[in-house]
Design an enzyme around this catalytic site. Structure first.
Site, mmCIF file in Angstrom:
data_model
loop_
_atom_site.group_PDB
_atom_site.id
_atom_site.type_symbol
_atom_site.label_atom_id
_atom_site.label_comp_id
_atom_site.label_asym_id
_atom_site.label_seq_id
_atom_site.Cartn_x
_atom_site.Cartn_y
_atom_site.Cartn_z
ATOM 1 C CB ILE A 31 31.166 -21.022 20.728
ATOM 2 C CG1 ILE A 31 32.169 -21.170 21.883
ATOM 3 C CG2 ILE A 31 29.759 -21.352 21.170
ATOM 4 C CD1 ILE A 31 31.923 -20.177 23.023
ATOM 5 C CB ALA A 32 32.919 -26.124 19.123
ATOM 6 C CB VAL A 33 35.135 -26.982 24.214
ATOM 7 C CG1 VAL A 33 36.287 -27.610 25.004
ATOM 8 C CG2 VAL A 33 34.996 -25.511 24.560
ATOM 9 C CG ASN A 74 23.303 -28.896 22.398
ATOM 10 O OD1 ASN A 74 23.597 -29.437 23.467
ATOM 11 N ND2 ASN A 74 24.209 -28.487 21.536
ATOM 12 C CE1 TYR A 111 26.561 -20.571 24.470
ATOM 13 C CE2 TYR A 111 24.873 -22.073 23.667
ATOM 14 C CZ TYR A 111 26.127 -21.505 23.551
ATOM 15 O OH TYR A 111 26.944 -21.857 22.511
ATOM 16 C CD GLU A 134 21.496 -17.609 15.665
ATOM 17 O OE1 GLU A 134 21.155 -16.484 15.281
ATOM 18 O OE2 GLU A 134 22.686 -18.020 15.642
#
Length: 412
Positions: A334-336, A373, A380, A368
């Site tokens: 998942i990324a933005v 990070n 999360y 994961e």
């Protein structure tokens, strides 16, 4: 099982404390409130003692401490969060953060006894701006569950109508006709023109100029506590939305104002298609040290993994890919886009993935994340994920080394 939750709400000038006691489905709520800007810090703890005395509850009996995390006044949010953390840490109980705009929607639902309406909460953010969030309630058995259609964003008050006109067609509807759209929140008094907003194709009405209160925070916290959506005290944090209030003369001359603002076009969550892969791979390369390749994403689509992109004004600004096994959902990636982060897009994508998992009746979702990070870990945890275990040497790292992975899980 008996549950006692202490709830704190200081996102506005009103300082509120509630003690909710639930036993055998009988719920009692004890509330104290005081309207005085700048006195939250000195009044909050004595009021907490007061409601516990009234309820006949000792501190050691508390199951959790909830707080209105914002958005709202910066100082008030810090006070509620800090006091909640201190009490919870001392007693060894979890913290339950509740979005203050959602508490406004909860208050309106309780007053109107109207289920299924789309509630647009508009809270005065000063300087001609509003905090806006959109919520819809659904009845699941005997419980009421809220779906976030738009996480809190910052808008010019004059832009609320045009923004809603573009956004509402993307929201899910109930039944065979569009649901009622209700505007509620104290911005209705601060900016009376908001009451005149009408959208084509949907029944639109203006409700009351409500603010979040401690009783609504407590009610939402009880459901969150039952769902396991709690945090360790040190993981709790306010939800500011606006990162900055004071600007230098040079910043103001260049057009700086409250941030981050909602963009003029709404975010659309759409299935990932092959024509999106170039954009997806580029975003991945910008945010990861060891990114997935375009071929990796293509292989995921070919394998039938669930994948969606966030699109805005014709541009791909984020994505996720997940695998739904028979017993658990697994977020693979998942990324933005870097320039679109901290605008609620990641939360929208993760919420969409969770809704997909719920529709498949899966009990939990896992993912994961690198221990190094810190921003991702905080993101999360803020979303209700808790560390389940550690997977050794999972990620590639610099100089041919390997890095562990934190396995995180959220019960659905």
């Amino acid at each position: 099982m008996t549950v006692h939750i202490l709830a704190l709400e200081t996102s506005s000038s009103v300082c509120g404390v509630a003690l909710l006691s639930c036993s055998d489905d009988a719920v009692r709520v004890f509330v104290q409130e005081h309207d005085a800007t700048g006195e939250h810090a000195e009044r909050l703890l004595p009021m907490a003692d007061g409601v516990m005395r009234e309820a006949g509850i000792d501190r050691a009996q508390l199951s959790g401490v909830a707080f209105g995390q914002g958005p709202g006044g910066f100082t008030g949010l810090r006070v509620a969060c800090g006091v909640a953390q201190g009490i919870a840490y001392a007693l060894g109980v979890p913290v339950v953060p509740i979005v203050s705009l959602l508490a406004v929607a909860e208050r309106d639902r309780n007053r109107q006894a109207q289920t299924g309406a789309v509630r647009v909460v508009v809270q005065d953010a000063r300087m001609g701006e509003v905090y806006l969030g959109v919520y819809q309630d659904r009845v699941a058995g005997t419980a009421v569950q809220w779906e976030t259609l738009q996480a809190p964003v910052l808008l010019d008050a004059a832009d609320v109508g045009p923004w809603l006109s573009q956004a509402w067609p993307e929201w899910p509807s109930t039944g065979h006709r569009p649901p009622v759209l209700r505007l509620v929140g104290d911005a209705l008094d601060a900016y009376p023109d908001l009451r005149l907003i009408r959208l084509d194709g949907i029944d639109t009405e203006a409700g009351d100029a409500l603010r979040a209160d401690a009783a609504a925070i407590a009610s939402l916290a009880l459901q969150a506590w039952r769902d396991g959506a709690t945090l360790a005290p040190d993981h709790a944090m306010p939800l500011y939305v606006r990162d900055k209030v004071a600007y230098t003369t040079r910043e103001r001359e260049s057009g700086a104002g409250g941030n981050p603002r909602a963009e003029g076009f709404p975010i659309r969550i759409e299935p990932m298609l092959p024509e999106h892969l170039d954009d997806v791979a580029e975003i991945e390369s910008l945010v990861q040290s060891f990114p997935w390749s375009r071929r990796n994403f293509q292989d995921g689509l070919d394998a039938g993994y669930t994948a969606y992109v966030a699109r805005q004004a014709g541009r791909t600004v984020g994505f996720y890919m997940a695998m739904f096994a028979p017993d658990v959902a697994h977020v693979l990636v998942i990324a933005v886009a870097p320039d679109q982060q901290k605008k609620g897009i990641g939360g929208r994508l993760l919420d969409h993935c969770e809704q997909m998992a719920r529709s498949k009746q899966l009990p939990a979702i896992i993912l994961e994340v690198r221990p190094s990070n810190g921003n991702a870990l905080a993101f999360y945890r803020h979303g209700g994920y808790q560390q389940l275990s550690t997977r050794r040497d999972y990620y590639p790292a610099a100089d041919g080394r390997r890095e562990d992975a934190c396995i995180m899980q959220k019960a659905l």
